[in-house]
Write an enzyme that holds these catalytic residues in place. Structure first.
Site, PDB file in Angstrom:
ATOM      1  N   HIS A  96       2.545  68.649  68.304  1.00 30.31           N
ATOM      2  CA  HIS A  96       1.116  68.895  68.003  1.00 30.31           C
ATOM      3  C   HIS A  96       0.893  70.301  67.460  1.00 30.31           C
ATOM      4  CE1 HIS A  96      -0.070  71.078  71.775  1.00 30.31           C
ATOM      5  NE2 HIS A  96       0.817  70.323  72.368  1.00 30.31           N
ATOM      6  N   GLU A 107      -4.318  67.277  70.331  1.00 30.96           N
ATOM      7  CA  GLU A 107      -3.581  66.888  71.533  1.00 30.96           C
ATOM      8  C   GLU A 107      -4.170  67.562  72.760  1.00 30.96           C
ATOM      9  OE1 GLU A 107      -0.293  66.881  74.588  1.00 30.96           O
ATOM     10  OE2 GLU A 107      -1.456  68.521  73.798  1.00 30.96           O
ATOM     11  N   GLU A 108      -4.428  68.858  72.646  1.00 31.68           N
ATOM     12  CA  GLU A 108      -4.947  69.588  73.809  1.00 31.68           C
ATOM     13  C   GLU A 108      -6.362  69.125  74.167  1.00 31.68           C
ATOM     14  OE1 GLU A 108      -3.102  71.292  75.579  1.00 31.68           O
ATOM     15  OE2 GLU A 108      -1.527  72.194  74.361  1.00 31.68           O
ATOM     16  N   ASP A 126       7.491  68.422  73.031  1.00 31.53           N
ATOM     17  CA  ASP A 126       6.491  69.313  73.622  1.00 31.53           C
ATOM     18  C   ASP A 126       7.181  70.083  74.745  1.00 31.53           C
ATOM     19  OD1 ASP A 126       4.047  70.511  74.319  1.00 31.53           O
ATOM     20  OD2 ASP A 126       2.940  68.647  74.033  1.00 31.53           O
ATOM     21  N   HIS A 129      -0.209  77.316  79.068  1.00 39.34           N
ATOM     22  CA  HIS A 129      -1.631  77.411  78.721  1.00 39.34           C
ATOM     23  C   HIS A 129      -2.205  78.813  78.922  1.00 39.34           C
ATOM     24  CE1 HIS A 129      -2.718  72.850  78.445  1.00 39.34           C
ATOM     25  NE2 HIS A 129      -1.623  73.178  77.782  1.00 39.34           N
TER      26      HIS A 129
END
Ligand SMILES: [Zn+2]
Length: 367
Positions: A66, A212-213, A235, A329
């Site tokens: 992504h 995606e997020e 990922d 993140h």
């Protein structure tokens, strides 16, 4: 290969690309693929897709990495010129205050800002150990009023990401913004580079996906059009070799690529992936053949787009493959370049083993 992966990853990490606003990342990847002599197309959702035709008699393989990253979006501009924000994706609120951010103000313009952290001298003992909810946070770009914000191109809906950052740590490790999932975009570029001039392999669809997020939705349209037999998501995998993570598993940074055996997230009944056994066997065989240490991961809380891609058409055989990452993140995610190289080598070896004897019939695999 490692230097190439580092350069590609660094370039990609320095480009802002909030979920739903991936244009700059997409154009960059499109240029890189063009440089490799590979044609691309962009679908209406925003996915960048390249197909490397192979043996039509073999099951086709779709890869997803992504392009987007998590971040914030302007919710309201206060009369003081300070910005209130909404979250986009899984934003760790405790890692937000005192971060530098970058706003995309249209036409390629960017505006720097800082997420406020209440002056320490005025912080009460109770506040000291409390996480401030994002609703109470604000961003300071230096504007004195609404007009100054508007004049700079900042409005409700303006995308915000962590200020792009790339740091080289010791021992081939890197830190910075959007390691998730630009490092995997770089791995997919490497796969494209190595596979483009070979034809004794299945057809490969390379999908650089969007949103995606936000909510795992970008790759669904690509899978609907491409109708692949196999889907492999690239990922991050959670590294658990830090004191705060050791109970979650046994994934070490720098110890090789990660295979996801189970994922689930309780926020939606469709959110999770149990990989197709043929693909688990394929990765194990490829890792053994290439002498690559393959790490295993099985835990809830993290997800990828395979959650939804596996349900397209009559079903797509899916697996999540990744590289270990720490501090996910946050604005300083960490990964090891050796793992990116290991992941690329493993995937290329696995692709080479998808031959006439390869079966997706579940009854060929004894549990
Ligand atoms: Zn990701």
């Amino acid at each position: 290969m490692r230097d190439r992966l580092k350069a590609w990853t660094k370039d990609l990490m320095m480009i802002p690309g909030l979920s739903g606003h991936e244009g700059h990342v997409r154009r960059h990847l499109k240029r890189e693929l063009t440089n490799l002599g590979i044609a691309t197309k962009t679908d209406r959702t925003g996915n960048l897709i390249a197909t490397l035709e192979g043996d039509a008699g073999l099951p086709s393989v779709m890869f997803i990495a992504h392009m987007d990253q998590l971040g914030l979006i302007v919710r309201k501009i206060e009369a003081s010129g300070l910005l209130r924000v909404e979250r986009v994706g899984g934003v760790p609120e405790k890692a937000l205050p005192a971060q530098q951010v970058l706003l995309s103000a249209g036409n390629g313009r960017t505006v720097p800002g800082v997420i406020a952290n209440k002056s320490h001298h005025a912080t009460t003992p109770e506040e000291k150990y409390r996480v401030v909810p994002y609703q109470d946070l604000y961003i300071d770009c230096g504007f004195r009023n609404v007009e100054e914000a508007s004049a700079a191109g900042v409005n409700v809906g303006t995308p915000i990401v962590y200020a792009p950052n790339f740091v080289e740590l010791a021992g081939g490790r890197i830190a910075g913004t959007s390691v998730d999932d630009r490092a995997a975009c770089a791995v997919l570029l490497e796969i494209a580079r190595a596979a483009k001039d070979t034809s004794k392999r299945p057809t490969l669809h390379l999908v650089f996906s969007v949103q995606e997020e936000f909510n795992l939705r970008g790759a669904i349209t690509a899978a609907n059009v491409l109708q692949p037999d196999i889907c492999i998501q690239l990922d991050l995998g959670l590294a658990t070799d830090t004191p705060d993570m050791s109970q979650r598993g046994d994934v070490r940074l720098g110890a090789g690529p990660v295979m996801g055996l189970y994922s689930f997230h309780g926020r939606g009944t469709l959110n999770g992936c149990i990989p197709h056994p043929a693909l688990v066997h394929l990765m194990e065989r490829a890792a053994a053949a290439e002498n690559i240490n393959l790490q295993r991961s099985a835990h809830i809380g993290a997800l990828t787009e395979t959650s939804y891609v596996q349900l397209v058409g009559g079903g797509v055989a899916c697996i999540d493959m990744g590289f270990p990452a720490r501090y996910t993140h946050s604005a300083l995610e960490v990964c090891d370049l050796a793992d990116l190289e290991g992941l690329a080598r493993l995937i290329l070896a696995a692709v080479g083993q998808v031959d006439a004897s390869f079966s997706l019939d579940r009854d060929d695999y004894v549990e």
